[in-house]
Every structure is written in structure tokens, then in C-alpha cells.
Write a protein that holds these residues in place. Sequence first.
Motif, PDB file in Angstrom:
ATOM      1  N   LYS A 111       0.827  -1.210   0.000  1.00 37.35           N
ATOM      2  CA  LYS A 111       0.000   0.000   0.000  1.00 37.35           C
ATOM      3  C   LYS A 111       0.862   1.262   0.000  1.00 37.35           C
ATOM      4  O   LYS A 111       0.632   2.190  -0.775  1.00 37.35           O
ATOM      5  N   THR A 112       1.846   1.287   0.910  1.00 33.52           N
ATOM      6  CA  THR A 112       2.674   2.479   1.045  1.00 33.52           C
ATOM      7  C   THR A 112       3.431   2.784  -0.242  1.00 33.52           C
ATOM      8  O   THR A 112       3.434   3.923  -0.722  1.00 33.52           O
ATOM      9  N   GLU A 113       4.086   1.764  -0.820  1.00 33.73           N
ATOM     10  CA  GLU A 113       4.871   2.005  -2.035  1.00 33.73           C
ATOM     11  C   GLU A 113       3.975   2.395  -3.201  1.00 33.73           C
ATOM     12  O   GLU A 113       4.360   3.222  -4.038  1.00 33.73           O
ATOM     13  N   THR A 114       2.781   1.804  -3.280  1.00 31.14           N
ATOM     14  CA  THR A 114       1.861   2.145  -4.362  1.00 31.14           C
ATOM     15  C   THR A 114       1.451   3.602  -4.275  1.00 31.14           C
ATOM     16  O   THR A 114       1.465   4.339  -5.273  1.00 31.14           O
ATOM     17  N   VAL A 115       1.087   4.054  -3.073  1.00 27.85           N
ATOM     18  CA  VAL A 115       0.650   5.439  -2.901  1.00 27.85           C
ATOM     19  C   VAL A 115       1.825   6.402  -3.091  1.00 27.85           C
ATOM     20  O   VAL A 115       1.689   7.429  -3.768  1.00 27.85           O
ATOM     21  N   CYS A 116       2.984   6.075  -2.521  1.00 27.01           N
ATOM     22  CA  CYS A 116       4.138   6.967  -2.659  1.00 27.01           C
ATOM     23  C   CYS A 116       4.559   7.121  -4.113  1.00 27.01           C
ATOM     24  O   CYS A 116       4.931   8.220  -4.550  1.00 27.01           O
ATOM     25  N   GLU A 117       4.523   6.041  -4.876  1.00 31.15           N
ATOM     26  CA  GLU A 117       4.886   6.126  -6.290  1.00 31.15           C
ATOM     27  C   GLU A 117       3.889   7.006  -7.036  1.00 31.15           C
ATOM     28  O   GLU A 117       4.289   7.838  -7.869  1.00 31.15           O
ATOM     29  N   ALA A 118       2.597   6.842  -6.760  1.00 26.81           N
ATOM     30  CA  ALA A 118       1.588   7.691  -7.407  1.00 26.81           C
ATOM     31  C   ALA A 118       1.797   9.154  -7.041  1.00 26.81           C
ATOM     32  O   ALA A 118       1.665  10.053  -7.885  1.00 26.81           O
ATOM     33  N   MET A 119       2.149   9.407  -5.774  1.00 26.40           N
ATOM     34  CA  MET A 119       2.362  10.783  -5.330  1.00 26.40           C
ATOM     35  C   MET A 119       3.663  11.364  -5.879  1.00 26.40           C
ATOM     36  O   MET A 119       3.764  12.572  -6.095  1.00 26.40           O
ATOM     37  N   ALA A 120       4.669  10.532  -6.086  1.00 30.06           N
ATOM     38  CA  ALA A 120       5.907  11.006  -6.698  1.00 30.06           C
ATOM     39  C   ALA A 120       5.639  11.481  -8.125  1.00 30.06           C
ATOM     40  O   ALA A 120       6.146  12.526  -8.554  1.00 30.06           O
ATOM     41  N   LEU A 121       4.841  10.725  -8.866  1.00 32.74           N
ATOM     42  CA  LEU A 121       4.494  11.116 -10.233  1.00 32.74           C
ATOM     43  C   LEU A 121       3.703  12.422 -10.232  1.00 32.74           C
ATOM     44  O   LEU A 121       3.939  13.313 -11.054  1.00 32.74           O
ATOM     45  N   PHE A 122       2.763  12.544  -9.267  1.00 30.53           N
ATOM     46  CA  PHE A 122       1.997  13.781  -9.182  1.00 30.53           C
ATOM     47  C   PHE A 122       2.904  14.956  -8.843  1.00 30.53           C
ATOM     48  O   PHE A 122       2.802  16.037  -9.446  1.00 30.53           O
ATOM     49  N   ALA A 123       3.798  14.772  -7.852  1.00 35.53           N
ATOM     50  CA  ALA A 123       4.682  15.862  -7.437  1.00 35.53           C
ATOM     51  C   ALA A 123       5.565  16.329  -8.589  1.00 35.53           C
ATOM     52  O   ALA A 123       5.759  17.538  -8.791  1.00 35.53           O
ATOM     53  N   GLU A 124       6.106  15.382  -9.356  1.00 32.75           N
ATOM     54  CA  GLU A 124       6.958  15.739 -10.492  1.00 32.75           C
ATOM     55  C   GLU A 124       6.181  16.553 -11.519  1.00 32.75           C
ATOM     56  O   GLU A 124       6.674  17.556 -12.049  1.00 32.75           O
ATOM     57  N   GLU A 125       4.951  16.126 -11.798  1.00 32.16           N
ATOM     58  CA  GLU A 125       4.133  16.837 -12.787  1.00 32.16           C
ATOM     59  C   GLU A 125       3.753  18.222 -12.284  1.00 32.16           C
ATOM     60  O   GLU A 125       3.817  19.211 -13.027  1.00 32.16           O
ATOM     61  N   TRP A 126       3.362  18.309 -11.013  1.00 27.91           N
ATOM     62  CA  TRP A 126       2.914  19.581 -10.453  1.00 27.91           C
ATOM     63  C   TRP A 126       4.069  20.592 -10.416  1.00 27.91           C
ATOM     64  O   TRP A 126       3.905  21.752 -10.778  1.00 27.91           O
ATOM     65  N   LEU A 127       5.232  20.159  -9.970  1.00 25.35           N
ATOM     66  CA  LEU A 127       6.379  21.054  -9.925  1.00 25.35           C
ATOM     67  C   LEU A 127       6.787  21.492 -11.328  1.00 25.35           C
ATOM     68  O   LEU A 127       7.158  22.652 -11.547  1.00 25.35           O
ATOM     69  N   SER A 128       6.709  20.580 -12.283  1.00 26.56           N
ATOM     70  CA  SER A 128       7.106  20.899 -13.655  1.00 26.56           C
ATOM     71  C   SER A 128       6.213  21.976 -14.261  1.00 26.56           C
ATOM     72  O   SER A 128       6.705  22.945 -14.858  1.00 26.56           O
ATOM     73  N   ILE A 129       4.917  21.833 -14.131  1.00 23.13           N
ATOM     74  CA  ILE A 129       4.007  22.804 -14.754  1.00 23.13           C
ATOM     75  C   ILE A 129       4.047  24.153 -14.037  1.00 23.13           C
ATOM     76  O   ILE A 129       3.636  25.170 -14.604  1.00 23.13           O
ATOM     77  N   ASN A 130       4.553  24.173 -12.787  1.00 25.08           N
ATOM     78  CA  ASN A 130       4.676  25.430 -12.044  1.00 25.08           C
ATOM     79  C   ASN A 130       6.117  25.929 -11.992  1.00 25.08           C
ATOM     80  O   ASN A 130       6.452  26.783 -11.154  1.00 25.08           O
ATOM     81  N   ASN A 131       6.957  25.393 -12.898  1.00 24.01           N
ATOM     82  CA  ASN A 131       8.364  25.808 -12.988  1.00 24.01           C
ATOM     83  C   ASN A 131       9.083  25.689 -11.645  1.00 24.01           C
ATOM     84  O   ASN A 131       9.952  26.498 -11.326  1.00 24.01           O
ATOM     85  N   TYR A 132       8.703  24.680 -10.876  1.00 28.24           N
ATOM     86  CA  TYR A 132       9.338  24.368  -9.598  1.00 28.24           C
ATOM     87  C   TYR A 132       9.264  25.525  -8.600  1.00 28.24           C
ATOM     88  O   TYR A 132      10.118  25.681  -7.744  1.00 28.24           O
ATOM     89  N   LEU A 133       8.214  26.332  -8.733  1.00 30.15           N
ATOM     90  CA  LEU A 133       7.982  27.448  -7.829  1.00 30.15           C
ATOM     91  C   LEU A 133       6.604  27.324  -7.204  1.00 30.15           C
ATOM     92  O   LEU A 133       5.741  26.600  -7.703  1.00 30.15           O
ATOM     93  N   ASN A 134       6.384  28.027  -6.120  1.00 34.29           N
ATOM     94  CA  ASN A 134       5.073  28.074  -5.478  1.00 34.29           C
ATOM     95  C   ASN A 134       4.234  29.132  -6.192  1.00 34.29           C
ATOM     96  O   ASN A 134       4.530  30.329  -6.094  1.00 34.29           O
TER      97      ASN A 134
END
Length: 415
Positions: A111-134
Motif C-alpha cells: 500500500k505504502t509504495e503504491t501510494v508513494c509512487e503515485a504521489m511522486a508522479l503527481f509531485a513531479e508533474e505539479w512542480l514541472s508545470i509550475n516551474n518548480y515554484l510556489n
Amino acid sequence: MSSKPRTTSFLPGPPVDRTTWEGFHRWYQTREDFIPAPVLTAEQFARLSKRGRYLHNLHRLATHSSLPIQDTPMSERVAHAVKARVEEGAFSHKAGTRGGIMVNGDGAQGKTETVCEAMALFAEEWLSINNYLNPDAMPGTRDLVAPVVYVRCPVKATPISTCQRILDFYGEDYKGMRLEDLVRTVKTVIVEHATKALVIDDITRLKLHREADQDVLDLIREMMSMPGTLVLIGVGIPTSGLLREGCRDPKTREWVYPPVKDRGRSPNDHAASQHERRFQVVDLDPFRYTTGKGMEAWIAHLTGLEGNIRLLNDTKGMLTSGDMPEYLHKRTAGVVGVLEKLLQRGLRIAIEDKSERLTKELLNQITITPGDMPDLDAGSGEQPKIPLHEPEEKKPRGRNTVYDDGGPDAAASAG
């Protein structure tokens, strides 16, 4: 094959703690960096120097201790549901409460690895589209963008300790704070650091039979009003008290709950019914070996594992031919974590006794116990039900030297 000594790049660095921003960030950036040992035949291995063989055996040990997390039909379904739920909240312009998601399943299901992997993919996409800024940076706040927060409930968790774990992730100071101050600070840092997903693992360590029952439910309600999606991971969530007693619809595979009765309804019942409407509950199940489709999925999983085994004999069919798939399912009940432990123990023996092959006779020497999974809390039901197995005795042999370093003389001769 050259006798030049191999490098030790396979040695692990400092342990990664995903429950801090620095640790989670480093984990998802480096999670695919490990390079497994090369595939060698027995003849190629024999041509190595003594030190070269020693280093290759250690590299094989590291490879088998770091078997990659493979997608399964069950994990793919859960990962898709989690990522979709988080994206729905992250891209919503509404100010209302975000729907959460609970990932339920027995211990060692991944469960943990499945969720963490999904969240890693989300984090990478979110940071990319926001140019790694808030995109919503506030003056006077730290320049720390944390689209995903991952924390684990401590054993015998309370609302206070759970809030403290969340603040620890950001490195925030909470000395002297009361519960209401902790909750308010959690809400503030989630906004300041652009957090879109708050993952709380081992959520069923929160025990609802204690006097703090209502505090726990209030805490979860407060978290759901934050501008992020709440992702809860636990064992036996539908019957834990976080939700009322439920059952799974055999057709939709979704959890359903009976209506709350008007008479005798407690505040906890009312709060639980609110959670049910706001949370999607998904199960991560083990492999089944009762249908043709389930058997095919199990064999496909074993085939993937064969490709990551580094023995000197050809590993093709080692786990998938004959009655080996049925045997492995019987030994592990289709639980991926138990299977991984069984194979790791067996692979070490196969290297040490120089048989270089996994067989039922070898695996019969091994018994997997809950002690092999010390990070899972027995009191919270996290340890899996491991099928009983009586190990077969084998004649004692002398001390094994396969992982011994040859020392400076061997290193000199290897040059």
C-alpha cells in the motif's frame, strides 16, 4: 571478462526518511537510480579475480535486497484512483472541501509504495508545470514547495502526535502548542508551502475506543477543510471506527455503509457518516489463484521477478515453470511483501551454497515470520497472515565464505 576490480557504487548512501521534506524530495528524485548487478554466467564469474567475485556477490546481494516494486493489476487500480483524486482537488478552483481517499488492505500488500509512487508522479508533474515554484507564494514565508506531504502515525497515535508528525515534515517548531494551536499551524503551513496532498500512513493506529474518539474525528474533519487532498493508508479501515461497519459490494468492489439510524445516534456516528460521504475507499488486495485471470496475473508478476534475479544459472522459468507458481502462492498467500522476503532469503542461500538456483527443496528450508517485517506494528493489525510452514532440516555445513573480503592481498592481485 576483465579482472579489473569492480567499483562499489552499489553501496547504499544515508538512509532515506520520507517523513521529512528533504527525505521525500530526495527519495522521488533518486528512486530509480540503483543499477542492478550485471547478468553473468558461471564461466564469466569464474574468470573474475577473487576480489572481483567478492564484489559481484555483494552487488548481487544489493540487487536482491532492492527488488523493484512491480505494478500489479491491483496496485495499478489503486494508484490510478489515488492520483485521480489528488488531481481533482489540486486543479479545482472551488473553495469547498476536497474529497479524500482511503487505501485499505492487509499488511505487506504494498500500500505504502503504491501510494508513494503515485504521489511522486503527481509531485513531479505539479512542480514541472509550475516551474518548480510556489504559484501562490506568500511574502515572508520560506521558499519551500511541498506538493506532497507523507507522514506515518506513531504507534499509539493521538491527534496531538499526528499533528506533530505533520509539522516535523516541514521542519516547523511546535514547542508548547496545544491541540487547537497545532491544527491551526498545520492548516497554515499547508497553504504556505503549496501542499496539494497530505498522505497519512498507518492511520488505523489511531484507536477510536479511547476518550479522544471525538478529537480524532474532529481532526480528520479539520484536515478535510484544508486546501489539499487527504490520503489515508491503513489496515482494516472499514471496521476500524474511522468509518462505521461496512461491507464491500461484490459487483462494484466499493465499500458501502448502512444508513445511520435516527434513534440512539451518537456524535461519532454522525461524524463517521460525514467521512463516508467525503472519502472514497479502495482496497489493495493480494494475488488470487482461483481463476484463470488471477493465475495469469500471478505468473506475470513472477516473470517480472525472474528478470531481476542475479544467479549464475539461467533464471528463465525458475519461478514460473511446473508447479512453482502454485507453490509460491501457497507459501505467501499471494502477498507481495511475503513473497519478496521468501525470495530474498532463498537467493542468499542459493549463492552461499553455490547451487545458484531457487528450488522448492531450497525454499522449504525457510520460514518467514512476522519478525522479518519489524516495521509493521502487530498491535495495529499491520503484520500479514503468513501461511504456516515447517522448515525442512538440512545437514549443517561449515562457515560460508562467499561474502568474505579477500583483503589487501586479494585486492593487489586483482590489479
